[in-house]
Design an enzyme around this catalytic site. Sequence first.
Site, PDB file in Angstrom:
ATOM      1  N   ASP A 140       0.853  -1.184   0.000  1.00  0.00           N
ATOM      2  CA  ASP A 140       0.000   0.000   0.000  1.00  0.00           C
ATOM      3  C   ASP A 140       0.892   1.238   0.000  1.00  0.00           C
ATOM      4  O   ASP A 140       1.772   1.384   0.864  1.00  0.00           O
ATOM      5  CB  ASP A 140      -0.907  -0.002   1.235  1.00  0.00           C
ATOM      6  N   ASN A 162      -3.061  12.661  -4.614  1.00  0.00           N
ATOM      7  CA  ASN A 162      -4.250  13.024  -5.386  1.00  0.00           C
ATOM      8  C   ASN A 162      -4.787  14.391  -4.996  1.00  0.00           C
ATOM      9  O   ASN A 162      -5.174  15.190  -5.850  1.00  0.00           O
ATOM     10  CB  ASN A 162      -5.347  11.970  -5.188  1.00  0.00           C
ATOM     11  N   HIS A 222      -5.477  13.878  -9.832  1.00  0.00           N
ATOM     12  CA  HIS A 222      -5.580  12.441 -10.098  1.00  0.00           C
ATOM     13  C   HIS A 222      -4.686  11.991 -11.250  1.00  0.00           C
ATOM     14  O   HIS A 222      -4.268  10.835 -11.298  1.00  0.00           O
ATOM     15  CB  HIS A 222      -7.037  12.079 -10.389  1.00  0.00           C
ATOM     16  N   ASP A 227      -2.289   8.862 -11.054  1.00  0.00           N
ATOM     17  CA  ASP A 227      -2.214   7.753 -12.010  1.00  0.00           C
ATOM     18  C   ASP A 227      -0.780   7.509 -12.462  1.00  0.00           C
ATOM     19  O   ASP A 227      -0.351   6.354 -12.633  1.00  0.00           O
ATOM     20  CB  ASP A 227      -3.100   8.050 -13.218  1.00  0.00           C
ATOM     21  N   GLU A 251      -4.734   2.242  -4.007  1.00  0.00           N
ATOM     22  CA  GLU A 251      -3.273   2.293  -4.099  1.00  0.00           C
ATOM     23  C   GLU A 251      -2.631   1.004  -3.596  1.00  0.00           C
ATOM     24  O   GLU A 251      -1.453   0.985  -3.217  1.00  0.00           O
ATOM     25  CB  GLU A 251      -2.732   3.482  -3.289  1.00  0.00           C
TER      26      GLU A 251
END
Length: 341
Positions: free
Chosen positions: A205, A213, A218, A222, A249
């Site tokens: 994680d 973000n 975003h 990505d 994530e």
Amino acid sequence: MTTLLSPVPITPDALINGPHQHRTWAALLVTLGTLALWRWPRQVRLVYVPYLIMLSLLSILEVRSLRVTNTAPFHLALWLTGNMAVLPLIFGSRTGAKLAAGMIAAILVGLISPQADAMGLDGYALADWATTLIVMAAAAASSTMLMQIIENYLNAHDRTAQALEDARVDTVTGLPNRAISEARLDAAVQDAHLHGTPLSVLLLDLDHFKAVNDEHGHQAGDRVLRACAERIAVHVNVPHGLVGRWGGEEFIVVLPGLPEPEARRLGERLREVVAATPIGDLPLTTSVGGTTLQRGPLHPAAPPDLHAQVRENLVRAADLALYQAKRSGRNQVCFLPLNPT
């Protein structure tokens, strides 16, 4: 065959300079084409192009000869009909249809011969030539329609295969999505039970990913996910291993045959790889939780749903280990034992 059945005697002069010369060249062309296809079977189009050009030139010469001698063109129709049917199969329906139309045009060019025009066409000869052109056009049309059906089927199959592939892959990272990861984990559990081999699972994680973000958008998030996926995947070289996107994530790493000490070392390596270099200007770390299934072959009396129970326990133990790594300060690896089933 048409040469053998012809009333004209077969002599060297007739084969080279006489009535049979065009058939002699055609036989030679077919022989050379067949040998070329035998030598280069994967270069059918490349071989067929010069063959087709020479065939067109010979057809023009043969048509002119038949017009001048007022001979029925049926043997020419048989000679070319096969090629008309083959063209769409080799070059595709569109290109094949155009080439077939070109072959018919070549015959028409041969018919417009100054010497032949002086001879004229009687009604019987005109009917023979019309029949020849109809037979050739029908062969080309039938083959073109068949090829269109095949092409439509293949295109539909490709679209279906691509849609299935898209459904299996996470669009952001290019990794297997959660559904495929679960299926692969199920298969790995069954294989571990069958062969009595260990099976380790890691959950990774990304730390503080929400801030990425929130502060950078975003699209930046990505890019971070894609870069992390690449870094993780390139370092997982276990046979039949899997790196998948588990959600958000989180990434899952399935390691068949890997005992806990080796899985722990790999987890540390993955943690170091993610944190080694900033992604763009964003420093990043990851927390890793893991567990290992270590048991002998499955007992024959085991319940049929045992595989699913073990898979759930593996994920639950890895998730608890990940939570412990987060609580202990993040950017570390934690392993917990698998609860017995």
